[in-house]
Every structure is written in C-alpha cells, then in structure tokens.
Motif scaffolding. Structure first.
Motif, PDB file in Angstrom:
ATOM      1  N   GLY A 139      14.178  36.546  56.900  1.00  0.00           N
ATOM      2  CA  GLY A 139      14.836  36.483  58.194  1.00  0.00           C
ATOM      3  C   GLY A 139      16.299  36.083  58.174  1.00  0.00           C
ATOM      4  O   GLY A 139      16.828  35.658  59.190  1.00  0.00           O
ATOM      5  N   GLN A 140      16.968  36.212  57.027  1.00  0.00           N
ATOM      6  CA  GLN A 140      18.426  36.061  57.043  1.00  0.00           C
ATOM      7  C   GLN A 140      18.968  37.444  57.386  1.00  0.00           C
ATOM      8  O   GLN A 140      19.499  38.175  56.545  1.00  0.00           O
ATOM      9  CB  GLN A 140      18.938  35.538  55.697  1.00  0.00           C
ATOM     10  CG  GLN A 140      18.650  34.041  55.536  1.00  0.00           C
ATOM     11  CD  GLN A 140      18.802  33.543  54.123  1.00  0.00           C
ATOM     12  OE1 GLN A 140      19.246  34.280  53.249  1.00  0.00           O
ATOM     13  NE2 GLN A 140      18.436  32.289  53.883  1.00  0.00           N
ATOM     14  N   ALA A 141      18.767  37.813  58.633  1.00  0.00           N
ATOM     15  CA  ALA A 141      19.024  39.179  59.090  1.00  0.00           C
ATOM     16  C   ALA A 141      19.144  39.161  60.612  1.00  0.00           C
ATOM     17  O   ALA A 141      19.001  38.109  61.240  1.00  0.00           O
ATOM     18  CB  ALA A 141      17.874  40.089  58.672  1.00  0.00           C
ATOM     19  N   ALA A 365      28.872  32.518  60.408  1.00  0.00           N
ATOM     20  CA  ALA A 365      28.310  33.845  60.667  1.00  0.00           C
ATOM     21  C   ALA A 365      27.484  34.280  59.454  1.00  0.00           C
ATOM     22  O   ALA A 365      27.753  33.852  58.333  1.00  0.00           O
ATOM     23  CB  ALA A 365      29.430  34.845  60.923  1.00  0.00           C
ATOM     24  N   LEU A 366      26.489  35.116  59.717  1.00  0.00           N
ATOM     25  CA  LEU A 366      25.633  35.621  58.633  1.00  0.00           C
ATOM     26  C   LEU A 366      26.466  36.240  57.508  1.00  0.00           C
ATOM     27  O   LEU A 366      26.144  36.098  56.325  1.00  0.00           O
ATOM     28  CB  LEU A 366      24.663  36.676  59.188  1.00  0.00           C
ATOM     29  CG  LEU A 366      23.619  37.223  58.214  1.00  0.00           C
ATOM     30  CD1 LEU A 366      22.465  36.247  58.081  1.00  0.00           C
ATOM     31  CD2 LEU A 366      23.093  38.590  58.662  1.00  0.00           C
ATOM     32  N   ASP A 389      24.546  32.386  61.985  1.00  0.00           N
ATOM     33  CA  ASP A 389      24.376  33.155  63.221  1.00  0.00           C
ATOM     34  C   ASP A 389      24.465  34.646  62.877  1.00  0.00           C
ATOM     35  O   ASP A 389      25.527  35.123  62.491  1.00  0.00           O
ATOM     36  CB  ASP A 389      25.475  32.761  64.217  1.00  0.00           C
ATOM     37  CG  ASP A 389      25.365  33.531  65.523  1.00  0.00           C
ATOM     38  OD1 ASP A 389      24.583  34.504  65.589  1.00  0.00           O
ATOM     39  OD2 ASP A 389      26.067  33.163  66.482  1.00  0.00           O
ATOM     40  N   PRO A 390      23.355  35.382  63.029  1.00  0.00           N
ATOM     41  CA  PRO A 390      23.361  36.792  62.626  1.00  0.00           C
ATOM     42  C   PRO A 390      24.212  37.676  63.524  1.00  0.00           C
ATOM     43  O   PRO A 390      24.487  38.825  63.175  1.00  0.00           O
ATOM     44  CB  PRO A 390      21.891  37.206  62.746  1.00  0.00           C
ATOM     45  CG  PRO A 390      21.117  35.957  62.915  1.00  0.00           C
ATOM     46  CD  PRO A 390      22.040  34.953  63.508  1.00  0.00           C
ATOM     47  N   TRP A 391      24.612  37.194  64.672  1.00  0.00           N
ATOM     48  CA  TRP A 391      25.322  38.060  65.625  1.00  0.00           C
ATOM     49  C   TRP A 391      26.776  37.645  65.822  1.00  0.00           C
ATOM     50  O   TRP A 391      27.472  38.237  66.640  1.00  0.00           O
ATOM     51  CB  TRP A 391      24.588  38.087  66.972  1.00  0.00           C
ATOM     52  CG  TRP A 391      23.195  38.605  66.789  1.00  0.00           C
ATOM     53  CD1 TRP A 391      22.068  37.868  66.552  1.00  0.00           C
ATOM     54  CD2 TRP A 391      22.790  39.980  66.757  1.00  0.00           C
ATOM     55  NE1 TRP A 391      20.991  38.697  66.378  1.00  0.00           N
ATOM     56  CE2 TRP A 391      21.402  40.004  66.505  1.00  0.00           C
ATOM     57  CE3 TRP A 391      23.468  41.194  66.915  1.00  0.00           C
ATOM     58  CZ2 TRP A 391      20.678  41.201  66.393  1.00  0.00           C
ATOM     59  CZ3 TRP A 391      22.739  42.381  66.822  1.00  0.00           C
ATOM     60  CH2 TRP A 391      21.369  42.377  66.565  1.00  0.00           C
ATOM     61  N   ALA A 392      27.237  36.637  65.092  1.00  0.00           N
ATOM     62  CA  ALA A 392      28.625  36.182  65.256  1.00  0.00           C
ATOM     63  C   ALA A 392      29.597  37.188  64.649  1.00  0.00           C
ATOM     64  O   ALA A 392      29.255  37.863  63.701  1.00  0.00           O
ATOM     65  CB  ALA A 392      28.817  34.826  64.605  1.00  0.00           C
TER      66      ALA A 392
END
Ligand SMILES: [Zn+2]
Ligand SMILES: [Zn+2]
Lengths: 392, 252
Positions: A139-141, A365-366, A389-392
């Motif tokens: 889940g690093q996605a 950010a991711l 944060d995957p969406w930053a």
C-alpha cells in the motif's frame, strides 16, 4: 497509479503501475490517503527477505477510503474511511476463530513456500512483504486491492486524523501485544524494552498503560532514547554503558520482571531496524545475530517473561537456554494478531489515553519515498517514523 | 506415558508405515557427499553471513548424511518406503466442516478432479469399481496414467479405502479417513497412499523436486480442498494484481 516498487536489493523507486482491480468477489479497492514506511520494510530494501521480485509494490501500513467492493463483500461500503491490518486473515479458519489472525491457515496462496522454509506450517499473507507471505501488492501506492475485505477493513467513523489511527495497522498493536504478552502485574512489575524504534516506543507506552511500575529502554540512538524519556521511561544507552550491569543495578539485582525484545534477528523486527545491525558490527558477530535476545534472557528476572515482537526468521544457536531454564522464564512471541487489537486500541485513542502520532518525525509526498527509505535506514535527521502522502 | 495407556487409545502409526527414510545407492551416496563438501566449502568462503549459515549448515548436513548412507533428499522431503519397496505418501488437514459433509463430497468420485488438480478424471464403473486417470509424472511417456481401482472399504462419515486392480500401470492403494477434531474444530481428514513408483527412489526424488510427485500434489490438493470448503470457493490469489512488472517503460 503511482507506487513504490522494489527494483532489487537497495533499489526502490516510484513507478507508474496499473491501477489495482478486484480479483475476487471478496476484495475491495481502497484509495490510499496515508501510508508509512515500517522498520521491517528496510529488510526488503536490504535484500534480506527472500522471494522478493522486481516490480513488487511495497508497504503494509496504510489507510484510505473504499472506492469499490466485490459482489460477495457484505459489510464494507464504498465511501467508508478504513484502516487495514498488515496481515491478511480469512476470518473463518480455526486460528482466525481463536483470534490468532497472523496464523491464518488460508490467506497465504504461497503456503507451500512458507512450509518448505519453516516446516509444516504457513504464515498468513502479508501486504507488500515478499512472495513467501503471499506476494500481495502493498500500500505504498495511490490505490490498493484489499483481499478478505469484510475481515480486513475496519471503519473509522470518528474525526480522528489519519496520523492518529494509521499505526493501528501495525506498530501500535505490535508494541501493545508485546506488552500484553508480559502479563504485567500493575504497580509492581518492571519492564525493560530492547530497541526504541517505533515498535519499542509503542511497547513502552503500552507497558505503562497496562500498569508497569517502571519501564527501562535500551537503545543507542539519542533521539529514540529522548522520545522514550519523554514518556517517562528510564533509558540505557548500550554504547556508553554495559547493559547487563546497568539493568542489574537499576532493578536492585533482581533484573526486569519482563523483557521485550523489539529488535529481532538481524534487526528484522518491526521497528528499530539498525539497532542490532550496529551492535553486531560493533561486536564483530557474523551470523549469530541474537544480541538483543541474549541480553533479554540474561537480564530478565526469575519467573519473568521474554516477549518477542521482533521478527526471527531461521535457526538460532548459542542462545543462553540454561539461564532461561534456571530462571523459569516464559517466552511469548509471534507476528501480531493485529485484527484483535484494532477496536480496543482505537477506543484508547478516542479516550485520549494515547496519541500515536507522537512517533512521526517525517512527512512527505510518496514520490520522496525512496529518499526517505534511506533517511530512515541511516537514522539521519532524527528520523524515527515516516508517513507518505500518495496524492501530494 | 505411552500412547496406548489412555483408555480407548489407538496406535498412531500403522506397522507398515514405520519406515521414515530411504537408503541411498553407492553412486547417489558419493554424489551427495561431494555436494555436501562443496556446500561446506562455499559456505565457509562466502562473504555473506546468511549464505555462510545456510551453505555451511546444508553442507554439514549433507556430508553427515552421505557418511550415514541415508538418502538425505528423500529424508528431507519425507519420502518413506516400506519393506516391500513401496513408496508411502500421507498427509492430513483439519477442515472446519462436519465429517458427514466432507465424506459425502469425497465419496462422489466423479467430482474429485474438481478438487484434486492432478486428477484428469474419475469414471465410476459400478458399485465398487472406478477408473482413475492422472497426469503422468515428468519423463513418463503418454502424458497420462490410468488404472482401475476397487473400493475395499466404505464406512459413511468415517473412511473410504481403495486398491488398484492387478494390471494397473502404477500399482497403488489408499484410504481417506474422516475424524471429528477435538473441540469445535471440524474434521481431521487423513489421506494415506501407497504406490510403486516407475523409477525407484531417485525417480521419486526427481519428480518431487519438479513438483509432480504425489506427496506434493496431495498436500496442494488437501489445502485446496480445505480452502474450497472454508472460503466458499474463493481461493486466495494474487494473479493479475498490479505490479511494476507490467509497466516496463512506465518509470515516473
Ligand atoms: Zn511492519
Ligand atoms: Zn483464517
């Protein structure tokens, strides 16, 4: 979607990979809002865990919002904010029925591989943790496929921030189970915690919540020791002092009533990754890397417990079993039965007994993930815990 | 306290399955010894601590076994033979369902291929006889092996046993037992197979390593059967999941 992918030993990178899809009617798809790097991810980076394949998506501490559910999912709803334990459990087999979720019979499709390595037994599946444990994408996605969705997803309805509930997926329950396994007598028992990484930090606070008269923490990294001191623990820096002598004196010659080894073999524990690596370099040990366990056994009081949340993988020798036998020690160990702890620990957070975000030192950010893997491993910049944060 | 001292106790191991290892021929023994010494050397020289541990351990083990004359590979893979040179395969699994239910599924022989992947088909010929067809082990010509079997025991909810008829290509027999597990844990399913492999011990070892030997198949089949029953047919899988492997050139 963007994901952190294992590209080989010492290589992780951010890649664009296909979005996950439902593979079984019991799956859900979750849009990830927060994801963390765990100490045990470092062993994947280091190439210590066998059966990683290039292209595997990493990560086993994450949370988010359900965006799709399979036709056989009964409880989980689209739009729900959820957290998922790092281990996968079917919920129906005998171990699951007994609350031994990390020993699930059915969640590891590669049970044969695990049985070959560990004998006639198979570990449960794990998110993002090598093919030995099922080879499930992590889940690093930006999105993740969640198997056994009705068992895996725990809804978070309160207004608690991600930072406050994220660690219910792994390190908080892991530290808590380590303390619970000690069967602490409130107001009487002294607990020593080896390793002040994230799991060790939660073990300290859990031991206190369970009534330990005193908690003593052993590590060498100043930031980690300071964080434990902030919680009210006494600390020992094993670089500066002889651990066994210090523990002996600190407990009036009795030894700590219980000892938690939050380090593990080859520092493969969830958490204080480099503690043991450093110790063995220092002590010129080759493959017999059980320094923390050895200290734990030698220091523990008569009739005490050696609780082992740190991961052990293979064969161990030169373990002071004679000392353990003569003191009548109890050993408790194993992967965390995370599912069991999510609700009770969530309640403690809601009641303000603990705010798990205390352990976070880095947010990014991711896309900065690969750099932060290195920062975390080297413990640069005071790094104790990283959230991405995957969406930053 | 011995197994037999408790009231109603039962021997756990039947007399013909007592053998736990297979012995090696001279050439096999030499080869294993060489492998052992090689691994020991590689282990001691290796720079990696993990390799050192694994190689030295394996090497020492193999060398010791070569000296003792036991077949280490066969022993490690739990291949057992009885005094008649028959290979014994057995495995057991506990399934969270009742014995009657599991017995009923097993007893419908023609449905077994859907549970047991190595079975091509089972045709029921009459009350007691059936024809079994399996995929052949590697190196065995024809792709399929089949034989006729006769049921030698049928105790509803408890036990089914069978025996191949005299002209079978692989002489074999077997039984499956269903026993209530203590507590509320469902049923213990125990399968015992006995057969004469076409290529002797080494043939069995080779086939097992290639994953086409009955013991491995039996384990896989029993686990599949368990998961079929416990998970309502949804077997855990990762096939088709997203990864960086399908996205070559997709570097961000
Ligand atoms: Zn972890
Ligand atoms: Zn289960």
């Amino acid at each position: 979607m963007k994901a952190i992918v294992w590209q080989g030993t010492n290589h992780v990178g951010v890649e664009t990979v296909p979005d996950p899809t439902l593979l079984l009617p019991t799956d859900a798809i979750v849009r990830i809002t927060s994801t963390a790097i765990c100490g045990s991810d470092l062993h994947l980076l280091d190439g210590y865990i066998p059966s990683m394949e290039k292209g595997d998506i990493l990560g086993h501490e994450f949370m988010g919002e359900v965006v799709e559910v399979g036709s056989a999912v009964k409880k989980v709803r689209v739009g729900e904010r959820v957290i998922m334990p790092f281990n996968l459990a079917c919920g129906v087999c005998d171990p699951c029925q007994r609350g031994l979720f990390s020993a699930c019979d059915n969640s590891n499709p590669n049970h044969r591989m695990a049985e070959a390595l560990y004998g006639a037994t198979s570990a449960s599946g794990l998110f993002g943790y090598s093919h030995l444990f099922g080879g499930y994408a992590g889940g690093q996605a930006q999105f993740v496929r969640v198997p056994f969705a009705d068992v895996s997803c725990f809804a978070i309805e309160s207004d608690l921030r991600d930072d406050q509930v994220l660690f219910l997926t792994d390190i908080f329950p892991t530290g808590y189970m380590a303390a619970e396994n000690c069967a602490i007598v409130p107001g009487r028992d002294v607990v020593a915690v080896f390793g002040a990484g994230p799991v060790g930090q939660f073990a300290v606070r859990s031991a206190q919540m369970l009534g330990a008269a005193e908690v003593i923490v052993i590590d060498r990294v100043p930031e980690r020791l300071r964080l434990a001191e902030a919680a009210g623990a006494r600390t020992i820096n094993y670089d500066e002092t002889d651990v066994l002598v210090a523990l002996h004196e600190a407990t009036g010659g009795r030894g700590p009533d219980h000892v938690i080894d939050a380090v593990g073999l080859e520092a493969h524990g969830h958490g204080p990754g480099a503690l043991l690596d450093t110790a063995e370099q220092k002590m010129r040990l080759s493959f017999d890397r059980i320094t923390a366990l050895r200290w734990a056994i030698l220091s523990c009081a008569k009739g005490g417990t050696v609780s082992m949340p740190g991961v052990y993988g293979g064969l161990v020798d030169k373990m002071p079993l004679g000392a353990a036998f003569n003191k009548g020690l109890t050993f408790k160990m194993g992967q965390t039965h995370t599912h069991r702890y999510v609700r009770p620990l969530l309640q403690r957070i809601q009641q303000g007994e603990i705010d798990p975000s205390f352990v976070i030192t880095h947010r990014a950010a991711l896309s900065k993930g690969p750099e932060l893997y290195k920062t975390f491993r080297e413990k640069h910049d005071g790094c104790i815990k990283v959230v991405l944060d995957p969406w930053a | 306290m011995s197994m037999n001292s408790a009231g109603g106790g039962q021997r756990v191991t039947p007399p013909d399955q007592r053998s736990t290892g297979a012995s090696m021929a001279g050439a096999e023994r030499g080869l294993v010894g060489v492998m052992g010494v090689f691994l020991l050397t590689a282990g001691v020289r290796s720079g990696s601590a993990v390799q050192k541990l694994v190689f030295s351990g394996l090497g020492a083990g193999l060398t010791a076994l070569a000296l003792s004359g036991r077949s280490p590979v066969a022993t490690a893979l739990k291949i057992r033979q009885n005094a008649d040179g028959e290979t014994l395969v057995s495995d057991a699994v506990t399934i969270g369902k009742g014995a009657d239910e599991l017995y009923a599924i097993w007893r419908r022989f023609e449905n077994l291929p859907s549970l047991m992947k190595h079975l091509e088909r089972v045709e029921v010929l009459d009350e007691r006889r059936s024809r079994w067809t399996v995929k052949a082990p590697a190196g065995y010509s024809g792709g399929e092996v089949s034989w006729e079997a006769e049921m030698t025991a049928d105790e509803p909810g408890r036990r089914i046993a069978w025996q191949s008829l005299p002209d079978a290509q692989i002489e074999n027999s077997g039984e499956v037992q269903f026993r209530a597990a203590p507590g509320n844990r469902g049923t213990e399913v125990l399968v015992r197979l006995k057969y004469r492999p076409p290529g002797g011990t080494t043939g069995v070892v080779v086939a097992r390593v290639l994953g086409q030997e009955p013991s491995q198949q039996l384990r896989d089949d029993l686990m599949r059967f368990k998961r079929e029953q416990e998970l309502g047919g949804y077997h855990p899988t990762t096939e088709g999941q997203s990864s960086g492997r399908a996205s070559k050139g997709g570097q961000a």
